[in-house]
Motif scaffolding. Structure first.
Motif, short mmCIF file in Angstrom:
data_model
loop_
_atom_site.label_atom_id
_atom_site.label_comp_id
_atom_site.label_asym_id
_atom_site.label_seq_id
_atom_site.Cartn_x
_atom_site.Cartn_y
_atom_site.Cartn_z
N LEU A 42 -6.01 -1.10 1.69
CA LEU A 42 -5.64 -0.15 2.83
C LEU A 42 -5.09 1.25 2.36
O LEU A 42 -4.90 1.46 1.36
N SER A 43 -5.55 2.35 3.17
CA SER A 43 -5.35 3.46 2.85
C SER A 43 -3.97 3.91 3.16
O SER A 43 -3.03 3.62 4.31
N SER A 44 -3.13 4.34 2.00
CA SER A 44 -1.74 4.52 2.33
C SER A 44 -1.39 5.42 3.23
O SER A 44 -0.46 5.53 4.14
N SER A 45 -2.31 6.52 3.43
CA SER A 45 -1.82 7.44 4.51
C SER A 45 -2.10 6.97 5.86
O SER A 45 -1.38 7.45 6.76
N LEU A 121 3.10 -5.82 9.48
CA LEU A 121 3.75 -4.51 9.63
C LEU A 121 4.33 -4.56 8.13
O LEU A 121 4.29 -3.18 7.61
N ILE A 122 4.73 -5.47 7.21
CA ILE A 122 5.12 -5.35 6.03
C ILE A 122 4.10 -4.79 5.25
O ILE A 122 4.59 -3.85 4.45
N ALA A 123 2.88 -5.11 5.26
CA ALA A 123 1.91 -4.33 4.36
C ALA A 123 1.47 -2.87 4.86
O ALA A 123 1.51 -2.16 4.04
N GLN A 124 1.90 -2.61 6.16
CA GLN A 124 1.99 -1.36 6.52
C GLN A 124 3.13 -0.35 5.96
O GLN A 124 3.07 0.66 5.38
N LEU A 125 4.23 -1.01 5.95
CA LEU A 125 5.13 -0.34 5.20
C LEU A 125 5.29 -0.22 3.78
O LEU A 125 5.53 0.81 3.36
N ILE A 126 4.63 -1.08 3.08
CA ILE A 126 4.41 -1.09 1.76
C ILE A 126 3.45 -0.01 1.35
O ILE A 126 3.63 0.89 0.62
N GLY A 127 2.46 0.22 2.11
CA GLY A 127 1.57 1.22 2.20
C GLY A 127 2.08 2.57 2.46
O GLY A 127 1.70 3.70 1.86
#
Length: 160
Positions: A42-45, A121-127
């Motif tokens: 995933l792109s962190s930005s 959502l957790i994956a998005q928060l980590i990113g």
């Protein structure tokens, strides 16, 4: 052969125009690799942008739902599924739900009940954390360089 022997995968990170922006090595155990496919970083930005655009609320559940799920009547915090769905459609599941209030016997049917996949959502928060950390490190390096240059200039001025 050890079950914990690690494999290294090379993943290509694509930019928004689907150009390879970098290649990342991912270490994983064979058991996990066997369960997953189409692995993409995933792109962190992008994660940060998604999270920044999801409002967070304070709310309470209506009695019918709360009683049918045997939940306590308390204030809860979090995003609304409809708003998460606008930013991250894959993080929301829509289904047909029927609820019976165990206190009143009242029946409720919701055809498009939406629920949030908290793991997504957790994956998005980590990113997002990774994006913020990277931005902080870059800023810190820039400021450290500027401080060093200023110290050098001060030293030159003091020696004259």
């Amino acid at each position: 052969m050890s079950l914990l022997k690690k494999k290294v995968l090379k993943l290509k990170v694509l930019s928004s125009s689907n150009q390879i922006s970098k290649i990342v090595k991912v270490t994983d155990t064979p058991q996990v690799i066997k369960l997953k496919k189409d692995i993409k970083l995933l792109s962190s930005s992008t994660c940060l942008n998604n999270i920044l655009n999801i409002p967070v609320y304070e709310y309470r559940f209506k009695d019918t739902y709360r009683n049918s799920c045997k939940l306590k009547d308390k204030i809860r915090y979090g995003p609304l599924a409809q708003e998460v769905e606008k930013q991250i459609p894959s993080a929301v599941e829509t289904s047909d739900k029927r609820f019976v209030d165990t206190m009143s016997g009242q029946f409720t049917h919701i055809e498009d009940f939406k629920s949030i996949d908290n793991n997504a959502l957790i994956a998005q928060l980590i990113g997002s954390i990774q994006a913020l950390t990277n931005a902080h490190v870059k800023s810190n390096q820039k400021f450290q360089k500027e401080i060093s240059q200023l110290k050098d200039r001060i030293s030159v001025l003091e020696n004259n």
